[in-house]
Design a protein around this motif. Structure first.
Motif, mmCIF file in Angstrom:
data_model
loop_
_atom_site.group_PDB
_atom_site.id
_atom_site.type_symbol
_atom_site.label_atom_id
_atom_site.label_comp_id
_atom_site.label_asym_id
_atom_site.label_seq_id
_atom_site.Cartn_x
_atom_site.Cartn_y
_atom_site.Cartn_z
ATOM 1 N N GLU A 111 18.338 12.322 48.698
ATOM 2 C CA GLU A 111 18.193 12.722 50.107
ATOM 3 C C GLU A 111 17.533 11.607 50.907
ATOM 4 O O GLU A 111 17.967 11.292 52.028
ATOM 5 C CB GLU A 111 17.375 14.014 50.209
ATOM 6 N N ASP A 112 16.497 10.984 50.345
ATOM 7 C CA ASP A 112 15.841 9.858 51.023
ATOM 8 C C ASP A 112 16.804 8.687 51.201
ATOM 9 O O ASP A 112 16.827 8.055 52.260
ATOM 10 C CB ASP A 112 14.616 9.392 50.218
ATOM 11 N N ARG B 298 19.294 9.428 54.011
ATOM 12 C CA ARG B 298 18.656 9.237 55.325
ATOM 13 C C ARG B 298 18.553 7.757 55.666
ATOM 14 O O ARG B 298 18.838 7.338 56.785
ATOM 15 C CB ARG B 298 17.267 9.885 55.352
ATOM 16 N N SER C 153 22.056 6.219 56.316
ATOM 17 C CA SER C 153 22.750 6.828 57.454
ATOM 18 C C SER C 153 22.089 6.498 58.776
ATOM 19 O O SER C 153 22.609 6.850 59.829
ATOM 20 C CB SER C 153 22.815 8.346 57.273
ATOM 21 N N SER C 154 20.930 5.837 58.732
ATOM 22 C CA SER C 154 20.234 5.542 59.979
ATOM 23 C C SER C 154 20.975 4.474 60.761
ATOM 24 O O SER C 154 21.738 3.693 60.225
ATOM 25 C CB SER C 154 18.796 5.114 59.694
#
Length: 143
Positions: free
Chosen positions: A128-129, A132, A135-136
Motif C-alpha cells: 500500500e505504501d 501511494r 502513484s503520486s
C-alpha cells in the motif's frame, strides 16, 4: 503535444518465488490494477506457490492460484523501475539506475496459514505504501 505517462514497473524477488513475492505481486496487482506493471521472480524458484500463501491471500479476496514461480533473469531486474528483494541477499543482480528496496519479512515456507497471516498483512502494508509512492504526482514537490 501528447505525452504518455510512464507506467512504473515493480519486480518482487525472493528465493523461491513461492510465498512473499507472490503475495506482494497479488496485492500490487489488486491495488494498482494496470497503473503499475508488476512481476515476481525467484533466485531458486520452487515448483509451486506455497499453499498457505494461497489460502492466506484467498482470505482477503485475492486469488493467486494461477501464479507460478519464475526464475529471476538479469533482464527482469534491469527493466524494472523498482526491485523489491525479500531475503535473496547477494544472489539478486544489481543494475545501476534501478531503485532497490529490501523488505525484511519472515519466510512463510513450511508455515501454516495462521503463521502466514501476519506476514501477509505486513506485505499488504508495504505494498500500500509503495502504491501511494509510485502513484503520486512526479511534479509534486517532495516534503
Amino acid at each position: 503535444m501528447t505525452s504518455t505517462a510512464h507506467r512504473p514497473s515493480v519486480l518482487f524477488v525472493c528465493v523461491h518465488n513461492a510465498g512473499r513475492s507472490q503475495m506482494a505481486q497479488g496485492f500490487l496487482a489488486s491495488l494498482a490494477g494496470d497503473r503499475i506493471e508488476v512481476r515476481s521472480a525467484g533466485t531458486e524458484p520452487a515448483e509451486r506457490v506455497n499453499p498457505a500463501a494461497i489460502e492466506a491471500m484467498a482470505e482477503v479476496g485475492i486469488d493467486i492460484t494461477a501464479q507460478s514461480p519464475t526464475v529471476l533473469t538479469p533482464d527482469a531486474a534491469r527493466t524494472s523501475d523498482v526491485v523489491v528483494t525479500m531475503g535473496c541477499g547477494d544472489s539478486c543482480p544489481y543494475f545501476p539506475g534501478v531503485d532497490y528496496r529490501d523488505w525484511v519479512l519472515d519466510d512463510p515456507a513450511g508455515l501454516g496459514v495462521a503463521a502466514v497471516r501476519p506476514i501477509r498483512d505486513r506485505i499488504r502494508t508495504l505494498v500500500e505504501d509503495l502504491v501511494r509512492e509510485l502513484s503520486s504526482d512526479p511534479a509534486a514537490p517532495n516534503p
